[in-house]
Design an enzyme around this catalytic site. Structure first.
Site, PDB file in Angstrom:
ATOM      1  N   HIS B 131       0.879  -1.180   0.000  1.00  7.54           N
ATOM      2  CA  HIS B 131       0.000   0.000   0.000  1.00  7.54           C
ATOM      3  C   HIS B 131       0.918   1.233   0.000  1.00  7.54           C
ATOM      4  O   HIS B 131       2.042   1.179   0.503  1.00  7.54           O
ATOM      5  CB  HIS B 131      -0.832  -0.053   1.286  1.00  7.54           C
ATOM      6  CG  HIS B 131      -1.890   0.976   1.425  1.00  7.54           C
ATOM      7  ND1 HIS B 131      -1.633   2.283   1.774  1.00  7.54           N
ATOM      8  CD2 HIS B 131      -3.242   0.891   1.296  1.00  7.54           C
ATOM      9  CE1 HIS B 131      -2.778   2.949   1.845  1.00  7.54           C
ATOM     10  NE2 HIS B 131      -3.767   2.139   1.564  1.00  7.54           N
ATOM     11  N   ASP B 208       3.055  -4.553   8.132  1.00  8.76           N
ATOM     12  CA  ASP B 208       1.871  -3.705   7.982  1.00  8.76           C
ATOM     13  C   ASP B 208       0.662  -4.632   8.070  1.00  8.76           C
ATOM     14  O   ASP B 208       0.347  -5.350   7.130  1.00  8.76           O
ATOM     15  CB  ASP B 208       1.949  -2.993   6.625  1.00  8.76           C
ATOM     16  CG  ASP B 208       0.637  -2.316   6.226  1.00  8.76           C
ATOM     17  OD1 ASP B 208      -0.361  -2.448   6.964  1.00  8.76           O
ATOM     18  OD2 ASP B 208       0.608  -1.669   5.165  1.00  8.76           O
ATOM     19  N   GLN B 211      -4.518  -5.052   6.810  1.00 11.90           N
ATOM     20  CA  GLN B 211      -5.501  -5.967   6.204  1.00 11.90           C
ATOM     21  C   GLN B 211      -5.521  -7.323   6.891  1.00 11.90           C
ATOM     22  O   GLN B 211      -6.433  -8.115   6.647  1.00 11.90           O
ATOM     23  CB  GLN B 211      -5.200  -6.154   4.712  1.00 11.90           C
ATOM     24  CG  GLN B 211      -5.396  -4.908   3.882  1.00 11.90           C
ATOM     25  CD  GLN B 211      -6.851  -4.458   3.849  1.00 11.90           C
ATOM     26  OE1 GLN B 211      -7.772  -5.274   3.883  1.00 11.90           O
ATOM     27  NE2 GLN B 211      -7.063  -3.151   3.789  1.00 11.90           N
ATOM     28  N   LYS B 234     -10.415  -0.933  10.826  1.00 13.88           N
ATOM     29  CA  LYS B 234     -10.550  -2.144  10.000  1.00 13.88           C
ATOM     30  C   LYS B 234     -10.831  -3.358  10.881  1.00 13.88           C
ATOM     31  O   LYS B 234     -10.958  -4.474  10.403  1.00 13.88           O
ATOM     32  CB  LYS B 234      -9.284  -2.357   9.167  1.00 13.88           C
ATOM     33  CG  LYS B 234      -9.054  -1.266   8.113  1.00 13.88           C
ATOM     34  CD  LYS B 234      -8.029  -1.705   7.099  1.00 13.88           C
ATOM     35  CE  LYS B 234      -7.325  -0.585   6.360  1.00 13.88           C
ATOM     36  NZ  LYS B 234      -8.144   0.297   5.555  1.00 13.88           N
ATOM     37  N   CYS B 372      -4.940   2.552  -3.523  1.00 14.88           N
ATOM     38  CA  CYS B 372      -3.711   3.106  -2.932  1.00 14.88           C
ATOM     39  C   CYS B 372      -2.547   2.132  -3.088  1.00 14.88           C
ATOM     40  O   CYS B 372      -1.695   2.024  -2.204  1.00 14.88           O
ATOM     41  CB  CYS B 372      -3.899   3.476  -1.459  1.00 14.88           C
ATOM     42  SG  CYS B 372      -5.142   4.737  -1.214  1.00 14.88           S
TER      43      CYS B 372
END
Lengths: 147, 414
Positions: B131, B208, B211, B234, B372
């Site tokens: 991302h 990261d 997600q 999220k 993104c």
């Protein structure tokens, strides 16, 4: 909201079979437009004959609204003077952004874009080509964006 | 209700969905089908009520006052931190830093760890799946320090090419920063191998987890990662709150990145002593209600159980993949063997933005665009895709509606 208000037959036709797609060699003026929100890239080529836009082409990728709007624009502006094009730009801007604006008969086929104003997220798709053409006519070099 | 498997979760679906007020409404005259959870998931009533309760009864500044409200607010805020610690299985709350979200968490590491340690000749290694928020902060640090950004390649299925990663991991690599799950394609990255390879060369790893956090059980000790970043919104929590987990020894050695209140022990005009962890990295009044809401979201998710959530979501992923594949002209982008519950796709002759508008008219919310992750789109030679991303509260009925709506878009554009 009926989707056919947005995706009218004229729009779908110009999306499927865009008019004046391609490039023009120098001395045609070139401008690039970019909509960073959706990644639409558009290049407009404008060949002037004095004050008259003699030939116009566009290329790039985008959604149906942006491709159809560019195709309709090329049909509308070809052979027009800069003043006439500026007048059309103002009319199309009103058409896309003012919910209550009457649709002038002079817009012709461009009036098919009137459904776009019911979809605020899509106004930039329809206006990108016009901003890019303006840039080409002004002869400025920097790419323009909708942001 | 813990220990649900996928099918008992499905049986409880009516009750679970009723926990989410947003899902109980019509959009454009149709019941909302919310398939944009990868962008942001919805909040259960428990989270909404916790934020409301805080604002109605507890609000005060934290770590400051001797009065009762400040103590109550501090307890709730620090209680949320401990919830996060347990959820990630971190050793200590000193390793849990509240941020505005994943993006700020990554920027914190880039600005503090990166700027203080990197110089000309040093390398940061990321992957081609990132991302923008795990690309741009490193580009900024490279511009400031003279370090170089290296990118490990992916294959046509959207999986990390481990041999490319191994080749890119050099004696100059100072940090590896990679997504745990790709936001554009859903690919789950082989983070165990990545961490092992990097640590074999003494290189720390930032994951990261934006997600991954709603789908996978995260155990930072088992992962052995050095930093883990995620966002509350999220994970069925509030927006504007996120977390950076950091290994304590690394955080101790890192300089603060923002100065202000809460991050100091003493200040004079001749010098300042910084506060201990985690406050050293939390300058200014934090997002107190957001942290409390996130703590409640973690309780909510934990009660259902991530194994049950993962089982149901994998069922949704398989069902969506099968059903969408029956549509002529539809191509699924990202076919990694290990995927989280999202499907990125294109439909021949229909730009994703047109598809997004058409689906929206049927009350179906999906994401369209470059997500993104423009380098991922460039790799596949696409300007954009449509992306349906699923949460545990989605159903196979909703996927059927997605399929029907895509087919009706095809009829419109025929």
């Amino acid at each position: 909201m009926d989707l056919k208000d947005l995706y009218r037959d004229v729009i779908l036709d110009h999306n499927k079979t865009p008019r004046h797609r391609g490039t023009l060699p120098p001395p045609a003026r070139v401008a690039q437009g970019h909509n960073p929100l959706c990644g639409d890239q558009l290049t407009v080529y404008a060949l002037m004959d004095g004050d008259i836009l003699k030939e116009v082409r566009f290329e790039g990728s985008g959604c149906a609204i942006s491709v159809a709007s560019a195709s309709l624009m090329t049909e509308a502006v070809k052979g027009k003077s800069q003043a006439e094009i500026a007048h059309l730009f103002k009319a199309i801007h009103d058409l896309l952004t003012r919910a209550d604006a009457p649709i002038p008969a002079s817009l012709g086929k461009l009036a098919a874009l009137s459904g776009v104003r019911e979809f605020p997220a899509r106004v930039k798709c329809a206006s990108l080509c016009w901003h890019t053409l303006n840039q080409a006519l002004a002869g400025a070099d920097a790419p323009i964006t909708t942001e | 209700m813990s220990g649900l498997d996928g099918s008992t979760l499905a049986a409880a679906m009516g009750r679970l969905r009723s926990d989410f007020p947003v899902l109980q409404q019509n959009i454009n005259g149709h019941p909302l089908v919310y398939l944009d959870n990868g962008a942001s998931s919805q909040r259960p009533l428990a989270v909404i009520e916790a934020e409301r309760h805080y604002a109605s009864h507890l609000h005060s500044n934290v770590h400051r006052g001797v009065h009762s409200l400040s103590a109550l607010a501090t307890d709730a805020f620090e209680g949320a931190r401990d919830n996060v610690r347990r959820f990630l299985n971190a050793r200590s709350t000193r390793e849990i830093i509240f941020t505005r979200g994943t993006t700020e968490s990554i920027n914190l590491v880039a600005q503090s760890y990166g700027r203080s340690r990197l110089g000309v000749g040093d390398e940061i290694l990321i992957t081609a799946l990132e991302h923008h928020s795990n690309i741009v902060p490193w580009q900024m640090v490279c511009a400031a320090t003279g370090a170089t950004l290296k990118v490990a390649a992916i294959n046509r299925r959207g999986e990390l090419d481990l041999s490319s990663f191994k080749a890119a991991l050099s004696a100059q690599t100072r940090l590896v920063a990679t997504s745990h799950v790709s936001n554009a394609l859903g690919s789950v990255l082989p983070v165990a191998e990545i961490v092992a390879l990097a640590h074999a060369q003494g290189v720390p790893v930032l994951l990261d987890g934006a997600q991954a956090i709603p789908h996978l059980t995260i155990d930072v000790q088992a992962l052995d990662c050095d930093f883990y970043a995620f966002s509350g919104h999220k994970l069925y929590g509030p927006d504007g709150i996120g977390v950076l987990y950091g290994r304590e020894s690394l955080l101790e050695a890192m300089p603060p990145w923002q100065g202000g209140g809460d991050m100091i022990l003493s200040v004079s005009f001749t010098g300042t002593t910084y506060n201990q962890l985690p406050y050293k990295f939390e300058a200014g009044t934090p997002h107190i209600s957001g942290a409390i809401g996130l703590g409640v979201a973690i309780d909510y998710v934990s009660k259902i159980g991530l194994p049950a959530i993962a089982a149901w979501e994998q069922h949704l992923l398989e069902y969506a993949t099968t059903q969408l594949s029956t549509i002529e002209g539809l191509t699924i982008i990202g076919t990694a063997a290990d995927k989280a519950s999202l499907v990125s796709f294109t439909v021949e002759g229909i730009h994703p933005h047109d598809l997004g508008t058409i689906l929206d008219q049927s009350g179906i919310a999906i994401r369209t665009g470059h997500h993104c992750a423009m380098p991922v789109m460039q790799f596949f030679g696409l300007p954009a895709t449509a992306r349906a991303s699923f949460a545990f509260y989605n159903t196979t009925d909703e996927i059927d509606q997605l399929v029907i709506a895509v087919q009706s878009a095809q009829r419109l554009f025929r």
